[in-house]
Design a protein around this motif. Structure first.
Motif, PDB file in Angstrom:
ATOM      1  N   MET A  24       6.719   2.071  -9.506  1.00 53.63           N
ATOM      2  CA  MET A  24       6.925   2.879  -8.308  1.00 53.63           C
ATOM      3  C   MET A  24       5.625   3.284  -7.627  1.00 53.63           C
ATOM      4  O   MET A  24       5.657   3.980  -6.599  1.00 53.63           O
ATOM      5  N   MET A  25       4.499   2.862  -8.192  1.00 57.65           N
ATOM      6  CA  MET A  25       3.225   3.266  -7.608  1.00 57.65           C
ATOM      7  C   MET A  25       3.109   2.848  -6.152  1.00 57.65           C
ATOM      8  O   MET A  25       2.605   3.595  -5.302  1.00 57.65           O
ATOM      9  N   SER A  26       3.605   1.648  -5.825  1.00 51.08           N
ATOM     10  CA  SER A  26       3.503   1.160  -4.448  1.00 51.08           C
ATOM     11  C   SER A  26       4.202   2.101  -3.468  1.00 51.08           C
ATOM     12  O   SER A  26       3.619   2.519  -2.470  1.00 51.08           O
ATOM     13  N   SER A  27       5.449   2.452  -3.774  1.00 53.52           N
ATOM     14  CA  SER A  27       6.192   3.302  -2.848  1.00 53.52           C
ATOM     15  C   SER A  27       5.631   4.713  -2.806  1.00 53.52           C
ATOM     16  O   SER A  27       5.627   5.357  -1.753  1.00 53.52           O
ATOM     17  N   VAL A  28       5.147   5.228  -3.941  1.00 52.83           N
ATOM     18  CA  VAL A  28       4.559   6.563  -3.966  1.00 52.83           C
ATOM     19  C   VAL A  28       3.342   6.611  -3.049  1.00 52.83           C
ATOM     20  O   VAL A  28       3.160   7.543  -2.267  1.00 52.83           O
ATOM     21  N   MET A  29       2.494   5.594  -3.128  1.00 53.44           N
ATOM     22  CA  MET A  29       1.300   5.567  -2.279  1.00 53.44           C
ATOM     23  C   MET A  29       1.671   5.398  -0.812  1.00 53.44           C
ATOM     24  O   MET A  29       1.069   6.019   0.067  1.00 53.44           O
ATOM     25  N   GLN A  30       2.682   4.567  -0.540  1.00 45.51           N
ATOM     26  CA  GLN A  30       3.084   4.353   0.847  1.00 45.51           C
ATOM     27  C   GLN A  30       3.655   5.621   1.476  1.00 45.51           C
ATOM     28  O   GLN A  30       3.475   5.870   2.671  1.00 45.51           O
ATOM     29  N   ASN A  31       4.346   6.405   0.670  1.00 46.85           N
ATOM     30  CA  ASN A  31       4.953   7.631   1.194  1.00 46.85           C
ATOM     31  C   ASN A  31       3.991   8.812   1.226  1.00 46.85           C
ATOM     32  O   ASN A  31       4.322   9.864   1.759  1.00 46.85           O
ATOM     33  N   ASP A  32       2.809   8.639   0.644  1.00 46.39           N
ATOM     34  CA  ASP A  32       1.807   9.708   0.645  1.00 46.39           C
ATOM     35  C   ASP A  32       0.928   9.553   1.877  1.00 46.39           C
ATOM     36  O   ASP A  32      -0.058   8.816   1.869  1.00 46.39           O
ATOM     37  N   THR A  33       1.286  10.226   2.941  1.00 44.35           N
ATOM     38  CA  THR A  33       0.565  10.073   4.203  1.00 44.35           C
ATOM     39  C   THR A  33      -0.844  10.649   4.154  1.00 44.35           C
ATOM     40  O   THR A  33      -1.674  10.333   5.006  1.00 44.35           O
ATOM     41  N   THR A  34      -1.133  11.517   3.182  1.00 48.92           N
ATOM     42  CA  THR A  34      -2.462  12.116   3.087  1.00 48.92           C
ATOM     43  C   THR A  34      -3.487  11.176   2.466  1.00 48.92           C
ATOM     44  O   THR A  34      -4.689  11.375   2.630  1.00 48.92           O
ATOM     45  N   SER A  72      13.385   7.090 -12.501  1.00 54.59           N
ATOM     46  CA  SER A  72      14.594   6.774 -11.741  1.00 54.59           C
ATOM     47  C   SER A  72      15.508   7.970 -11.521  1.00 54.59           C
ATOM     48  O   SER A  72      16.194   8.049 -10.488  1.00 54.59           O
ATOM     49  N   ASN A  73      15.562   8.907 -12.466  1.00 54.07           N
ATOM     50  CA  ASN A  73      16.464  10.045 -12.333  1.00 54.07           C
ATOM     51  C   ASN A  73      15.758  11.334 -11.932  1.00 54.07           C
ATOM     52  O   ASN A  73      16.346  12.411 -11.978  1.00 54.07           O
ATOM     53  N   MET A  74      14.500  11.225 -11.556  1.00 52.08           N
ATOM     54  CA  MET A  74      13.757  12.402 -11.126  1.00 52.08           C
ATOM     55  C   MET A  74      13.882  12.574  -9.616  1.00 52.08           C
ATOM     56  O   MET A  74      14.057  11.603  -8.882  1.00 52.08           O
ATOM     57  N   PRO A  75      13.791  13.805  -9.123  1.00 52.03           N
ATOM     58  CA  PRO A  75      13.850  14.004  -7.667  1.00 52.03           C
ATOM     59  C   PRO A  75      12.634  13.397  -6.995  1.00 52.03           C
ATOM     60  O   PRO A  75      11.539  13.364  -7.567  1.00 52.03           O
ATOM     61  N   SER A  76      12.806  12.924  -5.783  1.00 49.24           N
ATOM     62  CA  SER A  76      11.729  12.215  -5.096  1.00 49.24           C
ATOM     63  C   SER A  76      10.496  13.084  -4.886  1.00 49.24           C
ATOM     64  O   SER A  76       9.375  12.576  -4.887  1.00 49.24           O
ATOM     65  N   TRP A  77      10.687  14.415  -4.714  1.00 47.75           N
ATOM     66  CA  TRP A  77       9.527  15.277  -4.494  1.00 47.75           C
ATOM     67  C   TRP A  77       8.599  15.286  -5.706  1.00 47.75           C
ATOM     68  O   TRP A  77       7.406  15.596  -5.572  1.00 47.75           O
ATOM     69  N   ALA A  78       9.123  14.958  -6.892  1.00 50.21           N
ATOM     70  CA  ALA A  78       8.336  15.036  -8.118  1.00 50.21           C
ATOM     71  C   ALA A  78       7.532  13.770  -8.395  1.00 50.21           C
ATOM     72  O   ALA A  78       6.695  13.765  -9.300  1.00 50.21           O
ATOM     73  N   ALA A 105       3.784  14.272  -8.249  1.00 51.30           N
ATOM     74  CA  ALA A 105       3.348  15.162  -9.324  1.00 51.30           C
ATOM     75  C   ALA A 105       3.318  14.434 -10.662  1.00 51.30           C
ATOM     76  O   ALA A 105       2.413  14.642 -11.469  1.00 51.30           O
ATOM     77  N   VAL A 106       4.305  13.566 -10.904  1.00 54.63           N
ATOM     78  CA  VAL A 106       4.316  12.787 -12.143  1.00 54.63           C
ATOM     79  C   VAL A 106       3.091  11.883 -12.202  1.00 54.63           C
ATOM     80  O   VAL A 106       2.394  11.803 -13.226  1.00 54.63           O
ATOM     81  N   VAL A 107       2.815  11.200 -11.106  1.00 53.74           N
ATOM     82  CA  VAL A 107       1.667  10.293 -11.060  1.00 53.74           C
ATOM     83  C   VAL A 107       0.366  11.065 -11.287  1.00 53.74           C
ATOM     84  O   VAL A 107      -0.513  10.629 -12.043  1.00 53.74           O
ATOM     85  N   GLU A 108       0.217  12.230 -10.645  1.00 49.83           N
ATOM     86  CA  GLU A 108      -0.991  13.026 -10.826  1.00 49.83           C
ATOM     87  C   GLU A 108      -1.123  13.510 -12.266  1.00 49.83           C
ATOM     88  O   GLU A 108      -2.217  13.518 -12.833  1.00 49.83           O
ATOM     89  N   ASN A 109      -0.008  13.921 -12.878  1.00 44.45           N
ATOM     90  CA  ASN A 109      -0.051  14.361 -14.269  1.00 44.45           C
ATOM     91  C   ASN A 109      -0.464  13.236 -15.198  1.00 44.45           C
ATOM     92  O   ASN A 109      -1.241  13.445 -16.137  1.00 44.45           O
TER      93      ASN A 109
END
Length: 323
Positions: free
Chosen positions: A171-181, A210-216, A219-223
């Motif tokens: 999911m790293m690709s989508s997380v980075m794409q959705n991180d506008t900052t 897969s079962n975590m909320p999208s806002w998290a 935070a998961v990646v940073e942790n």
């Protein structure tokens, strides 16, 4: 998890500033340097005499998790651990005004009524233990206002998805794409630089989101990346099989990196686009290699164990986090 009782301590809710800051046009290096200058360089965690404790111990192994290793670092270290039935999770406070409170995968920042446990608000040197009686994923978080939302939550027996699209790696690709900052790319570049050659460079890649909320997701990646930085600074915390063992920190101080991820997130309103492009370029320049899946571990950390060989990060989103 076995419920234990404890008495909450009165505390004053911390106050927070706006977090706004401009990195100017100095790019990735300047961003990281200013971040460290503002939020501190590497510190250390050294347990002191126990000021209080709650909970009980099981018949199996004891697995240590540090609660906020230094003041201002809103992380549990390590972010995720695996444990067997009968093992004890030993939470050790490194800073003031934090809790360990059971939550759920769908609502990581909300107390659950399903066999709940809660330490109450505690301060540095407090110890809270929980005996594992179920190997299902167990989420916990800090109940101090805003701490969980800034990423202060953790997992016991995290869901694992080896090489799956829903894993941290997938999911790293989508997380980075959705991180506008661009903060995730910046922190990834920082982490890759600091963890190069470390056994912990790919720790936690197979954690399933897969079962975590999208806002998290961020935070998961940073942790995961924060734990990797800790392991790179403290190679003695990793066993030969790639598992994490913090039981030695009672005699040896644990070096703690600055929480660059949280600092970047707090300053996102002032970040320039040049920072993002510079970070992405730096993150995409890593060399290519390969890594097997995690090995078994005496403390049950197999699914979050680091592998011994790096996976190629020419395309960061697909390979930087592979086990």
């Amino acid at each position: 998890m076995v419920e234990s009782t404890s008495t909450s301590l009165a505390y004053s809710t911390p106050s927070y500033g706006s977090g706004g800051m401009s990195w100017g046009d100095s790019g990735y290096d300047g961003c990281v340097q200013q971040c460290i200058a503002s939020f501190g360089t590497a510190g250390s965690y050294q347990p002191t005499a126990t000021s209080g404790s709650s909970g009980s111990y099981g018949s199996g192994s004891t697995i240590t998790v540090v609660v906020a290793p230094t003041q201002g670092v809103l992380r549990y270290v390590p972010f995720a651990v695996n444990a067997s039935v009968g093992d004890t999770i030993k939470f050790m406070w490194g800073a003031n005004n934090h809790t360990v409170t059971k939550s759920s995968q769908l609502t990581p920042c909300n107390k659950t009524s399903d066999a709940p446990f809660a330490s109450g608000e505690q301060n540095k040197s407090f110890v809270f233990t929980q005996v594992v009686n179920d190997t299902s994923p167990t989420f916990f978080y800090c109940g101090t206002p805003t701490h969980c939302e800034q990423g202060m939550f953790g997992i016991i027996n995290p869901p694992s998805a080896l090489d799956a699209p829903t894993s941290v790696a997938g999911m790293m690709s989508s997380v980075m794409q959705n991180d506008t900052t661009g903060n995730i790319a910046t922190y990834a570049a920082y982490t890759q630089n600091k963890t190069a050659g470390s056994m912990g460079a790919n720790w936690g890649a197979n954690i399933d989101m897969s079962n975590m909320p999208s806002w998290a997701y961020e935070a998961v990646v940073e942790n995961v990346m924060f734990t990797r930085n800790v392991l790179a600074m403290n190679p003695d915390l990793m066993n030969a099989d790639g598992s994490v063992n913090l039981n030695s920190i009672g005699s040896t101080p644990m070096m703690v990196p600055p929480d660059v991820g949280s600092a970047l997130a707090a300053s996102s309103s002032g970040s320039s686009s040049s920072d993002s492009s510079s970070a992405s370029s730096s993150a995409s320049s890593a060399s290519t290699s390969q890594t097997p899946s995690g090995a078994s571990s005496s403390n049950g950390a197999s699914s979050v164990a680091s592998s011994k060989v790096l996976v190629g990060a020419a395309v960061l989103v697909a390979t930087f986090f592979a086990l």
